[in-house]
Design a protein around this motif. Structure first.
Motif, mmCIF file in Angstrom:
data_model
loop_
_atom_site.group_PDB
_atom_site.id
_atom_site.type_symbol
_atom_site.label_atom_id
_atom_site.label_comp_id
_atom_site.label_asym_id
_atom_site.label_seq_id
_atom_site.Cartn_x
_atom_site.Cartn_y
_atom_site.Cartn_z
ATOM 1 N N ASP A 159 0.847 -1.187 0.000
ATOM 2 C CA ASP A 159 0.000 0.000 0.000
ATOM 3 C C ASP A 159 0.888 1.244 0.000
ATOM 4 O O ASP A 159 1.485 1.594 1.015
ATOM 5 C CB ASP A 159 -0.919 -0.010 1.221
ATOM 6 N N LEU A 160 0.945 1.912 -1.132
ATOM 7 C CA LEU A 160 1.782 3.106 -1.269
ATOM 8 C C LEU A 160 0.958 4.384 -1.175
ATOM 9 O O LEU A 160 1.420 5.450 -1.576
ATOM 10 C CB LEU A 160 2.527 3.064 -2.612
ATOM 11 N N THR A 161 -0.266 4.288 -0.599
ATOM 12 C CA THR A 161 -1.160 5.443 -0.559
ATOM 13 C C THR A 161 -1.203 6.128 0.795
ATOM 14 O O THR A 161 -1.737 7.215 0.915
ATOM 15 C CB THR A 161 -2.589 5.021 -0.928
ATOM 16 N N GLY A 162 -0.657 5.510 1.835
ATOM 17 C CA GLY A 162 -0.760 6.081 3.177
ATOM 18 C C GLY A 162 0.230 7.202 3.415
ATOM 19 O O GLY A 162 0.884 7.717 2.494
ATOM 20 N N GLU A 163 0.354 7.618 4.705
ATOM 21 C CA GLU A 163 1.315 8.661 5.050
ATOM 22 C C GLU A 163 2.723 8.189 4.714
ATOM 23 O O GLU A 163 3.124 7.096 5.093
ATOM 24 C CB GLU A 163 1.237 9.002 6.539
ATOM 25 N N PRO A 164 3.486 8.986 3.979
ATOM 26 C CA PRO A 164 4.849 8.577 3.624
ATOM 27 C C PRO A 164 5.729 8.464 4.866
ATOM 28 O O PRO A 164 6.107 9.470 5.469
ATOM 29 C CB PRO A 164 5.330 9.708 2.704
ATOM 30 N N ALA A 165 6.049 7.251 5.249
ATOM 31 C CA ALA A 165 6.901 7.003 6.410
ATOM 32 C C ALA A 165 7.382 5.562 6.359
ATOM 33 O O ALA A 165 6.722 4.688 5.784
ATOM 34 C CB ALA A 165 6.145 7.255 7.709
ATOM 35 N N GLY A 166 8.535 5.313 6.972
ATOM 36 C CA GLY A 166 9.066 3.957 7.000
ATOM 37 C C GLY A 166 9.421 3.479 5.605
ATOM 38 O O GLY A 166 9.724 4.258 4.704
ATOM 39 N N LEU A 167 9.335 2.171 5.423
ATOM 40 C CA LEU A 167 9.619 1.611 4.103
ATOM 41 C C LEU A 167 9.039 0.217 3.986
ATOM 42 O O LEU A 167 8.671 -0.411 4.990
ATOM 43 C CB LEU A 167 11.122 1.559 3.847
ATOM 44 N N TYR A 168 8.933 -0.235 2.758
ATOM 45 C CA TYR A 168 8.619 -1.623 2.464
ATOM 46 C C TYR A 168 9.934 -2.303 2.084
ATOM 47 O O TYR A 168 10.591 -1.916 1.113
ATOM 48 C CB TYR A 168 7.629 -1.737 1.309
ATOM 49 N N ILE A 169 10.313 -3.319 2.854
ATOM 50 C CA ILE A 169 11.537 -4.057 2.579
ATOM 51 C C ILE A 169 11.185 -5.288 1.761
ATOM 52 O O ILE A 169 10.395 -6.138 2.195
ATOM 53 C CB ILE A 169 12.235 -4.491 3.873
ATOM 54 N N SER A 170 11.740 -5.386 0.570
ATOM 55 C CA SER A 170 11.531 -6.587 -0.226
ATOM 56 C C SER A 170 12.287 -7.752 0.409
ATOM 57 O O SER A 170 13.385 -7.587 0.941
ATOM 58 C CB SER A 170 12.025 -6.364 -1.653
ATOM 59 N N THR A 171 11.679 -8.917 0.357
ATOM 60 C CA THR A 171 12.291 -10.118 0.933
ATOM 61 C C THR A 171 12.686 -11.076 -0.177
ATOM 62 O O THR A 171 12.471 -10.813 -1.362
ATOM 63 C CB THR A 171 11.330 -10.821 1.906
ATOM 64 N N ASP A 172 13.251 -12.216 0.216
ATOM 65 C CA ASP A 172 13.678 -13.184 -0.788
ATOM 66 C C ASP A 172 12.502 -13.887 -1.451
ATOM 67 O O ASP A 172 12.692 -14.655 -2.398
ATOM 68 C CB ASP A 172 14.633 -14.215 -0.162
ATOM 69 N N ARG A 173 11.262 -13.629 -0.981
ATOM 70 C CA ARG A 173 10.073 -14.206 -1.599
ATOM 71 C C ARG A 173 9.303 -13.110 -2.325
ATOM 72 O O ARG A 173 8.717 -12.228 -1.678
ATOM 73 C CB ARG A 173 9.172 -14.854 -0.539
ATOM 74 N N PRO A 174 9.273 -13.114 -3.635
ATOM 75 C CA PRO A 174 8.493 -12.098 -4.352
ATOM 76 C C PRO A 174 7.042 -12.083 -3.873
ATOM 77 O O PRO A 174 6.440 -13.131 -3.624
ATOM 78 C CB PRO A 174 8.590 -12.562 -5.812
ATOM 79 N N GLY A 175 6.497 -10.882 -3.718
ATOM 80 C CA GLY A 175 5.132 -10.744 -3.209
ATOM 81 C C GLY A 175 5.048 -10.727 -1.705
ATOM 82 O O GLY A 175 3.950 -10.620 -1.150
ATOM 83 N N HIS A 176 6.178 -10.810 -1.016
ATOM 84 C CA HIS A 176 6.224 -10.732 0.440
ATOM 85 C C HIS A 176 7.168 -9.591 0.825
ATOM 86 O O HIS A 176 8.294 -9.515 0.332
ATOM 87 C CB HIS A 176 6.730 -12.047 1.047
ATOM 88 N N TRP A 177 6.666 -8.736 1.708
ATOM 89 C CA TRP A 177 7.461 -7.603 2.165
ATOM 90 C C TRP A 177 7.453 -7.535 3.683
ATOM 91 O O TRP A 177 6.644 -8.203 4.351
ATOM 92 C CB TRP A 177 6.898 -6.276 1.626
ATOM 93 N N LEU A 178 8.325 -6.743 4.224
ATOM 94 C CA LEU A 178 8.269 -6.339 5.621
ATOM 95 C C LEU A 178 7.931 -4.858 5.642
ATOM 96 O O LEU A 178 8.657 -4.039 5.073
ATOM 97 C CB LEU A 178 9.602 -6.582 6.316
#
Length: 473
Positions: free
Chosen positions: A263-282
């Protein structure tokens, strides 16, 4: 024997594990961090030398053949090296604040939000985008001389193996498109760095694997590069199911929640960390300061770390009215909001205030910051906790009360453990992840204290809002 290497900001560690995940031995060496007027730099040769030293010591203590090694380390910052992987200048740490004016400019002109909408990464002064842009303006000769602008673990990986690469987790801040898992050249352009694009290392997806050249580990030892310390700790704590979270109570106070939703629509803060599994983030909300805030209070009051548990027992919840907004970093705050000029506040102090009050108020303030971050990150499942703060049982009980939820305490070298699990996955080695990530204890909150702290949390948010208004002028 499986070896995990964790190149931290202040300490470099190497840990040995057996096939069942039992930690056999740990070696650690401190490394320096030069602080000067908001700048924070590290000597790359010192850091790499510490890596070799801990590996030499570890393999001497546990003389079993090393089947596999995994590498992790601090994220962000800029580690400029030449084609041979040698330093061009001292590394700029993730704690560096020299680019705060640039971030402020980008907040004002819309660049900050535009980058977040493309990458899910909220720029902060110590991440590579602002630091590279600052260097381009003030030290262009350093960039001219460099072959790569690496992350910390990637510098070590290149020195150990000769391979130039990064992984999707480190590249997530701030240039990676989390959908394509490749660099977004429009983001590079927005930050004015197109003419420096050659400095970005190739993104290996899956993470790069290579064999060591004989320093620290026997020549030919298989080793994997990445992920960096936050996602490595998530792996090491068993946080992989969507909704589950991890709180790292370390120098940085990092909150991470596993998710399959971007979800890239919320308040800009933090980050999405891509993981070794495509489609899974932290979904990560890494607040700038965790145990470093308590360290400052202890140093200022002359209280030894060993006394913390006893002091927490000497004063009640609420610390006799003393409150701490724990935003001590010289570069301000980056999660769950970005405020480069925000600073810590200590209120409610009188001549009757004791060191115990100051210590408890600081621990409570850190807990409220963590609760704010975890809520913003979308925590809905279980919560694991790791990091140096877990060595204090009293602080963990306080933290469970402030957060109002049970804590799965994960002990040992969690980042190194995660680095091994990541390396095993990359090399096709079958390890029992459940056994490797079993918690050492479960800490339950006290219902009455949790109810009290729920009200205190609203007061924390109110005071934080006022502080943010003041720095905005």
């Amino acid at each position: 024997m499986y070896v995990g290497i964790d190149v931290g900001t202040s300490v470099v560690k190497a840990a040995a594990f057996d096939v069942g995940g039992r930690q056999l031995a740990v070696e650690a060496r401190p490394v320096g961090l030069a602080l000067d007027g908001g700048r924070a730099e590290q000597d790359m040769d010192e850091v790499y030398g510490a890596v070799v030293a801990v590996l030499d010591a570890l393999t001497a203590r546990v003389p079993e053949p090393v089947e596999l090694a995994g590498l992790t380390g601090q994220g962000d910052g800029v580690w400029l090296v030449d084609a041979a992987g040698r330093p061009v200048r001292r590394a700029l740490s993730w704690m560096d604040g020299r680019a705060h004016a640039l971030v402020g400019q980008w907040l004002a002109d819309g660049t900050f939000e535009a980058v977040f909408r493309r990458t899910g990464s909220a720029l902060f002064p110590g991440c590579p985008g602002p630091l590279l842009a600052w260097l381009d303006r003030h030290e262009p000769a350093a960039l001219d001389a460099a072959a790569s602008a690496l992350y910390c673990k990637d510098m070590v990986f290149q020195r150990l193996t000769g391979v130039r690469a990064t992984d999707v987790s480190d590249a997530s801040m701030p240039f990676l498109d989390p959908r394509t898992r490749t660099y977004d050249n429009r983001v590079v352009e927005l930050l004015g760095l197109t003419h420096r694009r050659r400095l970005l290392p190739p993104v290996s997806d899956p993470a790069a694997v290579a064999k060591t050249r004989g320093e620290g580990l026997p020549a030919g030892t298989p080793i994997a590069d990445g992920p960096y310390d936050l996602p490595a700790c998530a792996l090491g704590a068993g946080v992989t199911a969507p909704g589950d979270g991890l709180l790292i109570v370390g120098t940085c106070l990092a909150s991470l929640v596993a998710t399959t939703e971007l979800d890239l629509t919320g308040e800009p803060a933090g980050l999405y960390i891509s993981t070794d599994r495509p489609g899974h983030w932290l979904r990560a909300m890494p607040a700038m300061v965790g145990t470093a805030a308590l360290d400052w209070v202890l140093k200022t009051t002359g209280v030894p770390l060993a006394d913390v548990d006893g002091l927490l027992a000497q004063t009640p919840p609420g610390a006799h009215g003393v409150r701490v907004l724990p935003y001590f970093a010289s570069s301000g705050e980056r999660a769950p909001f970005v405020e480069p000029r925000l600073r810590a506040e200590l209120t409610g102090v009188s001549l009757e205030t004791t060191p115990a009050d100051l210590v408890r108020a600081t621990c409570e303030g850190i807990g409220h910051a963590a609760r704010h971050c975890l809520r913003a990150a979308g925590l809905t499942g279980s919560l694991a906790v790791c990091g140096g703060g877990t060595r204090s049982p009293a602080w963990m009980r306080l933290l469970a009360d402030v957060l109002g939820r049970p804590l799965r305490i994960v002990e040992g070298e969690v980042g190194a453990r995660g680095a091994v699990l990541a390396a095993a996955g990359r090399h096709g080695v079958d390890l029992d992840a459940a056994a490797w990530t079993r918690p050492a204890a479960i800490v339950e909150p006290d219902p009455a204290r949790a109810a009290y702290y729920a009200g205190e949390h609203e007061e924390h948010l109110r005071r934080l809002g006022e502080a943010r208004e003041r720095v905005r002028g």
